[in-house]
Each structure stands twice: as structure tokens, then as C-alpha cells.
Motif scaffolding. Sequence first.
Motif, PDB file in Angstrom:
ATOM      1  N   ARG A   1      42.752   7.025  30.324  1.00 36.36           N
ATOM      2  CA  ARG A   1      42.525   5.565  30.390  1.00 36.36           C
ATOM      3  C   ARG A   1      41.192   5.351  29.573  1.00 36.36           C
ATOM      4  NH1 ARG A   1      42.979   3.071  35.900  1.00 36.36           N
ATOM      5  NH2 ARG A   1      42.884   5.107  36.429  1.00 36.36           N
ATOM      6  N   GLY A   2      40.310   6.195  29.791  1.00 37.69           N
ATOM      7  CA  GLY A   2      39.024   5.891  29.248  1.00 37.69           C
ATOM      8  C   GLY A   2      38.906   6.814  27.772  1.00 37.69           C
TER       9      GLY A   2
ATOM     10  N   GLY B   1      39.329   6.423  25.013  1.00 37.84           N
ATOM     11  CA  GLY B   1      38.972   5.672  24.069  1.00 37.84           C
ATOM     12  C   GLY B   1      37.269   6.018  23.593  1.00 37.84           C
ATOM     13  N   LEU B   2      36.629   6.344  24.767  1.00 41.82           N
ATOM     14  CA  LEU B   2      35.292   6.723  24.791  1.00 41.82           C
ATOM     15  C   LEU B   2      34.995   7.761  23.778  1.00 41.82           C
ATOM     16  CD1 LEU B   2      34.044   6.075  28.492  1.00 41.82           C
ATOM     17  CD2 LEU B   2      33.449   4.911  26.574  1.00 41.82           C
TER      18      LEU B   2
ATOM     19  N   LEU C   1      36.810   5.063  37.671  1.00 45.92           N
ATOM     20  CA  LEU C   1      38.447   5.030  37.151  1.00 45.92           C
ATOM     21  C   LEU C   1      39.141   6.144  37.601  1.00 45.92           C
ATOM     22  CD1 LEU C   1      37.803   4.253  33.465  1.00 45.92           C
ATOM     23  CD2 LEU C   1      38.305   2.581  35.523  1.00 45.92           C
TER      24      LEU C   1
ATOM     25  N   LEU D   1      32.018   7.010  35.585  1.00 42.80           N
ATOM     26  CA  LEU D   1      33.528   6.772  35.296  1.00 42.80           C
ATOM     27  C   LEU D   1      34.479   7.470  36.208  1.00 42.80           C
ATOM     28  CD1 LEU D   1      33.771   5.756  31.638  1.00 42.80           C
ATOM     29  CD2 LEU D   1      33.841   4.330  33.662  1.00 42.80           C
TER      30      LEU D   1
END
Lengths: 701, 701
Positions: free
Chosen positions: A634-635, A637-638, A611, A607
Motif C-alpha cells: 500500500r505504501g 509509492g514511497l 499500516l 509505517l
Amino acid sequence: MRELLYPRSIAVLGASNDPVKLSGRPVDYMKRFGYRGRLLPINPTRRTVQGLPAYRSLDEVDGDIDLVMIMLPAERVSEAVRTCGKRGVKAAIVGAAGFAETDAAGAAMQEELRTAAAESGVRVLGPNCLGMMSVADRALPTFSSSLDEHVELRSGPVAFVSQSGAFGSWMFSEAQRTGIGISHYINTGNEVDLTVPELLDALLDSEQTRVLLAYLEGVNDGERLLTAARRASLLDKPIIAVKVGRSVAGARAAQSHTASLAGEDAVFDGIARQHGIVRVDGTEAMLDAAQIFAAGRRSAGRRLTALTGSGGAGILMADAATAAGLIVESWDEPWQAKMAAVIPAYGTARNPVDLTGMLVVEPDLLRRSLEVALDHPGTDMIVVLLGNSDGCADEFVAAVADAHETTDRPIVVVWTGGSGIPRRRLRDLGIPCYTDPGRAAAALGLLADYSLRPAMRQPERPPRIDPGAAREVIRQARAAGRSQLDEEESSRLIAAYGVRCAESRAVADADAAVAAFAELGGPVAVKLLSDRIGHKSDIGGVRLGLSDTEEIRAAAGDLLALARCEGVPEARLLVQRMAEPGTELIIGIKRDPAFGPVVVAGLGGVLVEVLADSASAAAPVGPETARHLLTGLRGGGLLGAVRGRPPRDVDAAADAVARVSWLAADLADEIAELDVNPLMVAEAGAGAVAVDCLAVLTKKN
Amino acid sequence: MRELLYPRSIAVLGASNDPVKLSGRPVDYMKRFGYRGRLLPINPTRRTVQGLPAYRSLDEVDGDIDLVMIMLPAERVSEAVRTCGKRGVKAAIVGAAGFAETDAAGAAMQEELRTAAAESGVRVLGPNCLGMMSVADRALPTFSSSLDEHVELRSGPVAFVSQSGAFGSWMFSEAQRTGIGISHYINTGNEVDLTVPELLDALLDSEQTRVLLAYLEGVNDGERLLTAARRASLLDKPIIAVKVGRSVAGARAAQSHTASLAGEDAVFDGIARQHGIVRVDGTEAMLDAAQIFAAGRRSAGRRLTALTGSGGAGILMADAATAAGLIVESWDEPWQAKMAAVIPAYGTARNPVDLTGMLVVEPDLLRRSLEVALDHPGTDMIVVLLGNSDGCADEFVAAVADAHETTDRPIVVVWTGGSGIPRRRLRDLGIPCYTDPGRAAAALGLLADYSLRPAMRQPERPPRIDPGAAREVIRQARAAGRSQLDEEESSRLIAAYGVRCAESRAVADADAAVAAFAELGGPVAVKLLSDRIGHKSDIGGVRLGLSDTEEIRAAAGDLLALARCEGVPEARLLVQRMAEPGTELIIGIKRDPAFGPVVVAGLGGVLVEVLADSASAAAPVGPETARHLLTGLRGGGLLGAVRGRPPRDVDAAADAVARVSWLAADLADEIAELDVNPLMVAEAGAGAVAVDCLAVLTKKN
């Protein structure tokens, strides 16, 4: 600074009698707008300049001279500054171009000017700048073309400091046209001495100034910017900044335009966020924000109530406000009933409240609905959406003004279409007014973000930090003449700062590797260990998940053979206990040319490439800021609960980020670069483990 | 439509003598602005209306009546429409509110109106609308307040169709203030008959109209919108659309505002992109785009040359243009030399070209630099950045206008600050002019995107499609009274459309599972197979990577026990060959209420949840469009070469998306929903395999 910002007397060195010439303009402007101090044209060959008595030199002038505007060619500037110093002048403005922005000769002249300023004790604005304006007292030592045009100078709570001259003047002109009152406009040009951050810092002390605008192409004085930003946040005087050079094309253009180094944009972005600087993208966004912040109100939350004369405008506002991070909630039933009682039956009483076209027939609807909205406890901010209807302007303006007076919550108006006169009247009353719902929403969003910003405080040093141990690792490497540390040394650095590292043993051969495996227990990784091999996985120097003696012996043999083949026969092996699988993060240290040590956190694995998802902050940071960095990805949430999988240990990850940031801050002179990649973050409560780490030391003589 | 869009005679039913009343306004406006056709006030009780001879009824009028504006209360509207029909009138506008936007009684009245319109053959605009304006001939059957204000009606190439009345009028007013010429402004209100898409379609045939603006809260006629969009693209007449209701708050507000269903925003977004509709977010963005598209030029590429009077503005433009998808390249050496020859020595000759403050001293610099820029072959578009300098306006405007005349490439101007008069003059010359570099960049970006849009063509049906086989799967399920298909049936559906599915066998017990394993060879997955178990992995109904007989026998036993325990004793097992690991995609079919069958493609795995990263298009799509969908995903980079790993087989993935989209289109009546999750995409050349699939059929009587 008093002498620069509020000069009681201004001498113009090289003042021309011709008001159209650049060197004639400062005198012309100050005459025309009525400067309230002593205006002193200096011209060796004339007795009068533009009708004012002129002096042959600074020495001829009686009494104090606060500020000298030097309108001489570049070659004569340094000498003039020294003369100022002898005369006891505290501040000078250098208008001439032809310094570092041109060529090597110009750069040399700029260095000479720097020396002259330092030695003479004169604070210098410029060179290559248009000067400045102190609007309230009409002190206008500037040749900015914005005063050539028809302009009604309007003083107010907003100060504007710009590295760019022409563009700054254009924005100043737009601000005045929008009705935004400006206390100071200052152009810093090449910043041989005074920089944007220092001026921002000084303007914070001005009582009149409540909002600071900055246009930046590069940051020459990062530490000072952070100091100013911290003070600004404490004083609740927002700094709204446009920083250009985001794109490669822009950064290249910025570099060729001034001597400023654009720096890495993402770093500026992170640091601005961390320090409560309101970053905006362009001129309109800056002025939109200036309007709403100049009104001086803050919001207690993100809940926006919209009262609209058009259902469509209300929907657009709901979309735009949501995109700006605000909340447009439907009111609950009892409050809907209260609103329904005062609006037409076919209106909408939930939020957005649609007052319908009936509003132009019955303008009092606005007043009545505003009263209900002001009573409503779930309303943190109000936006009123109007359009055209110049005919009802008196009633509408009065209704909004009365509501504005009875509350200290932010109220803004969007007035689309029509003559524009009501917009100006509202702004004159201190009520922000926009034509486009989206722009109003963006400004409201910035206001909410700023109002709810976390308190700015120095982070506390975490427990269990052993700087001595870290310094010892560095001392040994330096003693061996090395600036690249190997994985084992790098891990010891972060371990000294309390970052948990996967347990490991450095060994020299296969037998020792097998012994280490026995000692560690469970599956292990075996990796080549050498400061001369940077990207060991790229050459196949890492074997993962080995869980029996034979595998380990074979891997050790292979890796050592590989090292010999790579020309690194002295390489050893690192036998490392495998971490539990989790979410991979990267934590990095880098040095920003403007801001010094910076900590960077991002998602690891594939990622990070796809990203390009990372966030920066000036080191050190506390665990709260670290947590914001991580969850704001942005990620991000992982790290939460995904697909039934329990959430990751964000606390442990944030703690690791904070610890690495302290390492960055404490050893800023020593560590050029460091990467923990990956930090494996297990599920909540189970911690986070650094699985690999590489550090590079600064070059030292 | 001719009668509505270009009425030669307009009767106003219920025209009031009072020009301030809503029912008096249409006559007032048309008198005031000078309607060029026959204006016929109808009023049963007056001989004259506002000084014009009035008629008691439509029957009293001699000759044709093209259009009737019905200004009667809601209850009397249906009857009036029938009367129009009898009189041979082709089109009517219904202004009254009180229909479906209010309550059930209103909705019933609207149905009655729908019937009256259908039976009488009268095309109806409204109800609950402000009417329309055909600006060129001053046909103004409207009571929009925008004509109350001081307004100088300006005709031009832009038509504007809006569902919202008040907001539409506000935007109309803003457009006129900006100097944008409008051919038609039409408000559709509740759309009992005429919809925005149908009007857009009709306006495409107007020679004068070259740009179409649409404000949408919902789409009542999706198929027609797509037809219009396809024609618009072919005719090179862009549709610029604001579609509100993006956010939950906005969608809720939209639903309460009109009878329109907002639909899923992401679907609209994908379909707009697919069909060349230029979607913008707000009023200013719409008018900014209208300006640049109204100029009528298209760009051959994305390379922007910026000529600037301020270095700072140039940098900001480079940033903003890059963000808008444009390319701001440094010119090569020979061209830099050519530019350097005409600009000051301390200017910058690469791109952005900095003309420096010298520009206001020597305005001819602009002309000379424009000439070089026009010669430069790598310049697809030009932006000129100016500010203040009203004093040089004549020279600047003339230089830009001359350059504009000698090229057909797009040229836009950003003029920040100053009086605003030069902006208006440039716009009058058909040259787009903005105050904010960012807004200009955004408009240029939209222009480039539109200019370079792929040709709109019907996709070709892929080979190896067997609709009969797919229909047979459905027939059997329907015969068994089922609308939920199990994995094996669902896979047969997509296999019939040529999508490669992981090889599998449906079996009833452990022995058969072992036999299937032997037949398939290599590691397998064993899954519960039943149409009554939707999310089998959530209940542990999937075992992956089994590679020996004992494991399979045990798994089969466990799973069948699980099924009994879940109350699904009839469940079977699917033994499926494991796919090579790759990148997981999701391909879905859904039915949009406005647009019908839609194909959705997104990243699978954990990312789909965290990034919510998917893209939609109306089915069917060709492989090219499918490829765009995939590579345009935020995480689309995962399909490329990442970290040394070879790129994935995007061709195979796009082929699968296209095939699923054909299934969606062909069996739109049958398939309510279908998900391929995941499609496992192996490395380039190695194909893509559907590993799981679930379909739900439409409910049928």
C-alpha cells in the motif's frame, strides 16, 4: 483416482432400505438420477435394498469394485477400510462423523483410520464428509441434502472441492441454481488421507474440468497446493479459492470446526497471488468468477468497452470496473464517429456507449453497436448492460450470442431486473450474465488479472551465493548450543547470500571501538552485540551517527556498562558505518505450518506498525516476484519518486528480497525466523544496505 | 408536494390511444393496476382514450387536477406548463427528452421551462424523466418499462428517488423481485425544478416511508441534501444512497449523461458520513441495505451472534462480519454451557454456534438455540445461517419468526441454496433474508453503523474567535487588489480563529532577521515571504533549523538574492521559531460546487502523496467530528502511541480542525482555498502548531 472420480462400480457398505435415512440416501440418489455404473448395496441382513439386489459383504460381489461408500458408525470404519483393501478396492469414502472434530477419543480413532488407509493401500475420502458427486455419469456416493431438493443436475466444466460439507452443498445448490455446470463436487471433511490440494491436482487431468473451485478452512498439504497451482496455471485451468479464517474470529471458529490449522491469512494470501490462485471472499464472488472462467475466454488486456441501455448503469459500471483494475477509456474521435453513426443522436458514442432508452424501441441498436465494438481495436472485453425488457429479450439475446460467436474476446452481460429468464438463456449459451454491474465488474477484473498473470516459472538461483559460509555460521552457533544468533552472525548469514550489509566491526572495548571507527571512516553507529539481547534499541543499546573519537569512546563505555547492568557482561560492541538515509524496508523469513519457508517484505519504520503493510511469498522468489511484492505494498509509492525526491533503488531492494528468500529455501530446516530491519534503500542506482539483522535457528534435538 | 406524491387526480396531456406507445403507457398502467384516483386522458382529437372518456384540454375537465403528466414533445412543454398554471394545477411531470442532456438548443429550452415553472408556480418533475409511481394508491404517471413486465406491485416502507430513469426502473424491478415494498419510485431526470434532495425531504413526511433510497449522479442542491439528511437522522429514517462517478471514468460518463456536476467524490463521501447518509456502492448493496433497514430495527451494539447449520458458513460469516466492523466474540463459559445444553455434543457452543448437520434431522434445535441466544445479554444482533433444506423450511421459518416476535433486536437469516421459497417467506414476514453470508454481514454492518451514529447536532462556536480580525486581513488584501495572501497574512487569518501558529516575525533584511532571531530565541526557520511565491520550498526558499547569527545572516542574504533572481525583489523574510518535531497534518479549506465550504484533514509529509489519505466534512464541524476525521484516516494510527513513542495531542489537532472549519463557514464568501501545511502535532498535552499556511481569496468584482 480414476476409481474415485469416475467410478464404474460403487458399493454402499451399510446401505439402508429407507431412502430418507442418511445411510439410505446414496442408493436413493443414484437410483433416482440414474447412475450409469454398477450400484452395489451391501447389507448383511437384507436380500434387497430399495428394490436393488443387496450383497451380504464385499466378498459376495463379483467383479471389480471401484469405490466403496462406507456408511457405518465411526468405530467400525477402520476395519471396513482394511476389508476394502483385502478385496482390492482402491478408494473409499467415509461418511461417519465422530473423529478428530470431536474429542481425543475421536482423534485416536482418526489416527487408527489413517494407519488402516496407509496399510491397506485404500485411498480414503473423509471421514466426516458428505461424499462426492461425479455429475456427468450420475455417480453420487453422497448423502448431501442438496440432492433431496428439486434439482436438475447439470454437468459442466467446473469442479468443486470443499472441506466443509454442509456449506459446500449449499454452494453446490446455488451453483446449480445459477446454471453453472459442475463436473464434480467433492467434500473432503477431516482429510485423513485425501486433501483438497491432491484432489485439485487430480481434477486438473480431467478433460471435462476447466475451472476448479476450492473451499478451504485450512491447508493440510501446502506443498501439494503449490504443485497443483503451478500445474493449473500452466494448463490455464484457474483455481478459484475461498479460504476462510481471515479474521481472528473466523480463524478461531475454523480451528474449532475442523482439525485444520488456519495458518496466517496474509501468508496464504501472498502465496495464492504468487501462484495464480484466484482468491475470492465469499460464495457469490466464487460463483460469479466460476461463470466467467467457465466461459473459457481470456482477455488480452484491461480495456473494457461498455454498451448500455441506461446511462446510469454505464456510470456505475465505469466506477466498478475502475475499482476492479480495469480501464474504461473514452474512445478516440474516429471510433466515436463510427459508433455515433449507428446509435441515436442523443446517445453517447464514447465509452461507456449509451444506447439510450431508444434501445427498447429499436432493439437492433444493440447488434449494430456490438459490431462496432468488436471492430474497435482498443476493446479487450465487452460488457452489455441491459435491464427489464423481457419483451426485447429475443433480439437482445440473439445479438449478444452472434457477437459472442464472432469473437474470442470475453463478452459478459449485466441484466438487471425483469423476469430473469433472459439471464438463464444467456448462461445456457455460455455467456456470463449478472444482475449487478459491480459483481460483473469484479468478475471481469479477476479474469483480466488471471489472463495477464506472469508466467509461472521456477526462479533462477542468483549469482554470488555461498551456502557453505552460511552453514558454517549456523554450525558454530549450534556447536555453542545456541539457537539465537547475534547481529554480527545474522548479518554474516545474509551476507553469504549476497545481501549487502553495512560495514561493521565487532569489538570488545572502547579502545577497539575507536580503532574500528578510524578504520571505517565517516560517522558510525555503536550497538550492543549479544545473542542474549533481542531488542537492543528498546533498552537504549544503540547509538547512532557518532562522528568523533570522544563520542565513540563515551558511547562504548555507556553501552558496556548498560550490558553489565542488564546481566549480560559478556556483550561486545558492533561499530557500524552509518548507511545513507533512504527508505526503510523490512525483509523477513518465517515458516508457515502449511507452506514452509516464506519471505515477507514490508515497509519499515513507523509505517510497519500503523499500516501493517507487508506481503508474503513462498520462498524462493525471483527478482521479478520480489519487485511485485514491494511495489504492490500500500505504501509502495514511497519507493517511487515522491515530492521531487528521486525514486529509490527498487532493483537493489528486490534483489535483496530474492536473496533472502533463497536463504530461506536453502536453509529451511535451520532458520526458524530472520528479520532484516531495516534494509535501507537509497536512491536508484545507489543500492540497498542491511543495517540490522536477527536470526533464530530451529530447535533441534 | 401532496399533489405530486399522493395525487387524487391525474391528467395525461397527449395521452395516446395506443397502450404500447410511450404516450399511451401511463393510462394503460393506471388502468391495468387500478389507480384509485381520477384518471383524465387529454387528447384534442379523440373522444375516448383506451376506453376512457377523453378531454380535449385541461379546461374541459371539471374539478381539481392534482397532477398533470405532460407527454408532449419538448418544444411544446413550456407552454403546457403555463397552461397548467393557469388551470391551478400544482404539479406536472415532463417526460420528454431533448433538453439540457442534448445540446445548446436543448439547454435553452430547459431554461425556458425553468422560467415557465417559476412564473406559473407549477412544481415540475423532469424533464427527461420516466415519471413516478405512488404504489399504494396505484398512481402511476410513468412510462417506465418496469410495469410492462409481469410485476406484482408491492407497496411498503421504502421510497426510491433516482436521477437515472432506465437504471432506476431496473433497480425498482429488482427491488420488487426481492420482495421489497416500495411506497414511491420517482425519477427526477434533468431536475429543472424538483431535485432528489427536495423529494427526499418531502418523503420524510410520509408516514408510510421509513427508508429512503437515492440514486445520484450529481448533487444539484447540496444544501437541501444536508437539511434532508439532518431531518432524516432525527426522524430515524435512513437515507441509503448510491452516488456514482467515484472514478475518473465514471465521473466523465456522469457528466456526459446529465447536466449534473459529479463534484469531488471524496467530498461527497465525507459529507455523507458526517450526515448519517448510508452510502453504498451498487444496486445489490442498496437493496440489501433497504431490506434490513425496512425491517425497522436498530442495534444497541456491534456484537453479533451467529447460529449456523454449517460450521463453514459460520466461519465465513465471522470473517465477513469482522470486515464489516462487527464483533463476533466467543461467549463466556456459563453461556457456552447453556448453549451446549441444547445443541448436539459435537456442535460448537461458543459463537458462532454450530448446530451441525443434525439440524436437518432435528429442526427444533434452531428454536432452542435461538431461545438461548435471545437470553444472552451480549447479543446485539443475531444471524441464522441455513441452506438447502426446503424440507425443514416450515419449522425453520416458524422458529425464526417466533424469535423475531419476542425481541426487538435485529435478526437476519442467510439461506444459501434450495428453492428460494423460504427466503421469500421470511421476507414476507419482515425478516431480512440473504443468500450470501458476506452480503448479510455488510448489511448488518451498515445497520450497526447507522444505529450507533453520533447524534446530529449543530456544532458550537469555539471560544476565542475574532472574525473581525480575520475580515480586516482580507479587507487590506482586497484593498491592495490581491487575492493571494502571503504566509504571514494567511497565518493571521487562522490565528484570528484561535489556531496556534509558530511564532514569527516578518522582516525586510538580514539585520532585521538576526534581530528577530534574538527576540524569538532558539532555532528558527527563515523563509521567503511574498504573496507572489506560491511554493517557496520548491525553489529553495525555506531554510530550517538555523541556530546561530551567522547562519541566519547568510540565509537571509541568500534568500533575498534568490527572490531578486525569481523576479520578486519586494519579497521579505519570515523568521519563525522552529516547532517541536511531531506528526504533520494538513488542514485545508475548499469550496465544493454542491456543498459550499468544506474542511479537509489529512496526513502531511510524504504520506499525503503516497497514501492520498484525507477526509472531508461540510464546515463547520465540532471537535468531536474533527476527531473522527483524524482518527478515521488510514494512517490515523500515527497520532496514537507508536513504537513506545507517546500518543500525539489529538485534542489539540481536532481543535485546530474545528477552528479552521469555522473560518471556512464564516468567511465562505471570501476564502476560496486555504491550506495549513503542516500543522505540527506534538505529544499529548503539548498542543499543535501551524507551521505554514497559505490562503487564496475568492474572485470578486
